[in-house]
Design a protein around this motif. Structure first.
Motif, PDB file in Angstrom:
ATOM      1  N   ILE A  22      25.205 -11.031   9.196  1.00  0.00           N
ATOM      2  CA  ILE A  22      24.707  -9.868   9.146  1.00  0.00           C
ATOM      3  C   ILE A  22      23.492  -9.416   9.140  1.00  0.00           C
ATOM      4  O   ILE A  22      22.747  -9.659   8.919  1.00  0.00           O
ATOM      5  CB  ILE A  22      25.642  -9.288   7.537  1.00  0.00           C
ATOM      6  CG1 ILE A  22      27.154  -9.194   7.459  1.00  0.00           C
ATOM      7  CG2 ILE A  22      25.326  -8.013   7.261  1.00  0.00           C
ATOM      8  CD1 ILE A  22      27.528  -8.832   8.479  1.00  0.00           C
ATOM      9  N   ASN A  23      22.983  -8.408  10.184  1.00  0.00           N
ATOM     10  CA  ASN A  23      21.486  -7.656  10.397  1.00  0.00           C
ATOM     11  C   ASN A  23      20.888  -6.633   9.563  1.00  0.00           C
ATOM     12  O   ASN A  23      20.026  -6.244   9.707  1.00  0.00           O
ATOM     13  CB  ASN A  23      21.445  -8.011  11.282  1.00  0.00           C
ATOM     14  CG  ASN A  23      21.994  -7.945  12.521  1.00  0.00           C
ATOM     15  OD1 ASN A  23      22.646  -7.467  13.914  1.00  0.00           O
ATOM     16  ND2 ASN A  23      21.895  -9.599  12.324  1.00  0.00           N
ATOM     17  N   GLY A  24      22.203  -5.272   8.732  1.00  0.00           N
ATOM     18  CA  GLY A  24      21.618  -5.018   8.116  1.00  0.00           C
ATOM     19  C   GLY A  24      22.778  -4.227   7.409  1.00  0.00           C
ATOM     20  O   GLY A  24      24.069  -4.644   7.515  1.00  0.00           O
ATOM     21  N   CYS A  25      22.406  -3.772   6.515  1.00  0.00           N
ATOM     22  CA  CYS A  25      23.172  -2.302   5.551  1.00  0.00           C
ATOM     23  C   CYS A  25      22.895  -0.967   5.539  1.00  0.00           C
ATOM     24  O   CYS A  25      21.772  -1.175   4.675  1.00  0.00           O
ATOM     25  CB  CYS A  25      23.818  -3.610   4.576  1.00  0.00           C
ATOM     26  SG  CYS A  25      24.683  -2.565   3.280  1.00  0.00           S
ATOM     27  N   LYS A  28      20.378  -5.580  -0.799  1.00  0.00           N
ATOM     28  CA  LYS A  28      19.222  -4.979  -1.111  1.00  0.00           C
ATOM     29  C   LYS A  28      17.766  -7.097  -1.618  1.00  0.00           C
ATOM     30  O   LYS A  28      16.690  -7.243  -0.561  1.00  0.00           O
ATOM     31  CB  LYS A  28      18.263  -4.128  -2.548  1.00  0.00           C
ATOM     32  CG  LYS A  28      17.325  -3.916  -2.442  1.00  0.00           C
ATOM     33  CD  LYS A  28      16.738  -2.420  -3.780  1.00  0.00           C
ATOM     34  CE  LYS A  28      16.047  -2.214  -3.501  1.00  0.00           C
ATOM     35  NZ  LYS A  28      16.501  -0.745  -4.764  1.00  0.00           N
ATOM     36  N   ASP A  29      18.836  -7.615  -2.176  1.00  0.00           N
ATOM     37  CA  ASP A  29      18.259  -8.975  -2.844  1.00  0.00           C
ATOM     38  C   ASP A  29      17.739  -9.766  -1.382  1.00  0.00           C
ATOM     39  O   ASP A  29      17.055 -10.678  -0.808  1.00  0.00           O
ATOM     40  CB  ASP A  29      18.559  -9.916  -3.281  1.00  0.00           C
ATOM     41  CG  ASP A  29      18.774  -8.886  -5.278  1.00  0.00           C
ATOM     42  OD1 ASP A  29      17.817  -8.248  -5.320  1.00  0.00           O
ATOM     43  OD2 ASP A  29      19.797  -9.443  -6.085  1.00  0.00           O
ATOM     44  N   LYS A  30      18.816  -9.047  -0.288  1.00  0.00           N
ATOM     45  CA  LYS A  30      18.352  -9.849   1.208  1.00  0.00           C
ATOM     46  C   LYS A  30      17.702  -9.440   2.394  1.00  0.00           C
ATOM     47  O   LYS A  30      16.985  -9.927   3.615  1.00  0.00           O
ATOM     48  CB  LYS A  30      19.952  -9.812   1.459  1.00  0.00           C
ATOM     49  CG  LYS A  30      21.024 -11.312   0.821  1.00  0.00           C
ATOM     50  CD  LYS A  30      22.025 -10.908   1.630  1.00  0.00           C
ATOM     51  CE  LYS A  30      23.227 -12.059   1.509  1.00  0.00           C
ATOM     52  NZ  LYS A  30      22.842 -13.460   1.791  1.00  0.00           N
ATOM     53  N   GLY A  31      16.931  -8.199   1.727  1.00  0.00           N
ATOM     54  CA  GLY A  31      15.630  -7.686   2.149  1.00  0.00           C
ATOM     55  C   GLY A  31      16.740  -6.711   3.196  1.00  0.00           C
ATOM     56  O   GLY A  31      15.863  -6.623   4.417  1.00  0.00           O
ATOM     57  N   LEU A  32      18.025  -6.956   3.072  1.00  0.00           N
ATOM     58  CA  LEU A  32      18.689  -6.617   4.405  1.00  0.00           C
ATOM     59  C   LEU A  32      19.142  -4.375   4.506  1.00  0.00           C
ATOM     60  O   LEU A  32      19.826  -3.954   4.978  1.00  0.00           O
ATOM     61  CB  LEU A  32      20.851  -7.088   4.089  1.00  0.00           C
ATOM     62  CG  LEU A  32      20.292  -8.273   5.279  1.00  0.00           C
ATOM     63  CD1 LEU A  32      21.413  -9.426   4.873  1.00  0.00           C
ATOM     64  CD2 LEU A  32      19.337  -8.154   6.807  1.00  0.00           C
TER      65      LEU A  32
END
Ligand code: ADP
Ligand code: ZN
Length: 214
Positions: free
Chosen positions: A109-112, A189-193
């Motif tokens: 997954i590259n983005g949320c 959020k924690d993954k910076g995504l």
């Protein structure tokens, strides 16, 4: 690299509308668990029979059921084309399961994209929502009326009101969102995504902002 994205937000945030725009502009596959479940319910499959009682009362369908349909849908897709997950993951366990299955498939997954809309706006959005069951296109009686009342602009078919778009069920869906789904924001959020957009603006502006992020 292929865009493997999650679109996230409360019921009525406009995920379906935005997904259609993202699918077109970023050339990704669109996997909506809500659409897949409604299809299963319509076809009276085993999954559909099980899911019906949950969706109609505004509760989340059990994780293992949803995880299985997503895995079956995503596994055969070519990895060089991205996927947009819409309505999934909706719990922390689903988010972890998604990471595990994407890992197995050599994808990530590259983005949320989190589409934020306050609760007050949601009830009126959903009670006025109309849907084309053939195209899964979404209209609104005042916000985005079809050219001919009650008919889909694209296929001319009759628009319907989703069974779960009544006030009592909407409240239940909002409760499920706050209790079970909102924590998923922290996970990304924690993954910076996490990328947040204001979903109260006109749909075309929201789409433009999202497309510009990728
Ligand atoms: P909305 O986001 O407008 O509530 P959806 O079409 O995404 O609508 O989902 C409709 C219903 O389908 C949900 O209320 C829930 O019962 C079920 N559902 C969809 N996706 C999931 C999921 N990932 N996990 C559990 N239940 C789901
Ligand atoms: Zn249609």
């Amino acid at each position: 690299m292929a865009h493997n994205l999650v679109i996230f937000g409360p019921p009525g945030a406009g995920k379906g509308t935005q997904s259609a725009a993202i699918k077109e502009k970023l050339a990704v596959f669109h996997l909506s668990t809500g659409d897949m479940l409604r299809e299963a319910i319509k076809n009276e499959t085993e999954t559909g029979k099980l899911a019906k009682q949950y969706t109609e009362s505004g509760k989340l369908v059990p994780d293992e059921v949803v995880i299985k349909i997503v895995e079956e849908a995503v596994s055969p897709l070519p990895a060089d084309k991205g996927v947009l997950f819409d309505g999934f993951p909706r719990t922390l366990d689903q988010a972890k399961a998604l990471d595990a299955m994407m890992d197995k498939l050599g994808r990530g997954i590259n983005g949320c994209i989190s589409v934020a809309v306050p609760d007050e706006a949601i009830v009126s959005r959903l009670t006025g929502r109309r849907m084309c069951p053939a195209c899964n296109l979404i209209y609104h009686i005042t916000g985005k009326p079809p050219k001919t009342e009650g008919k889909c602009d694209v296929c001319g078919g009759d628009l319907i009101i989703r069974k779960d778009d009544n006030e009592e069920v909407i409240r239940q869906r909002l409760d499920a969102y706050h209790a079970q789904t909102a924590p998923v924001i922290g996970y990304y959020k924690d993954k910076g995504l996490l990328k947040e957009v204001d979903g109260t603006r006109p749909p075309a502006e929201v789409s433009q902002e999202i497309i510009g992020m990728f």
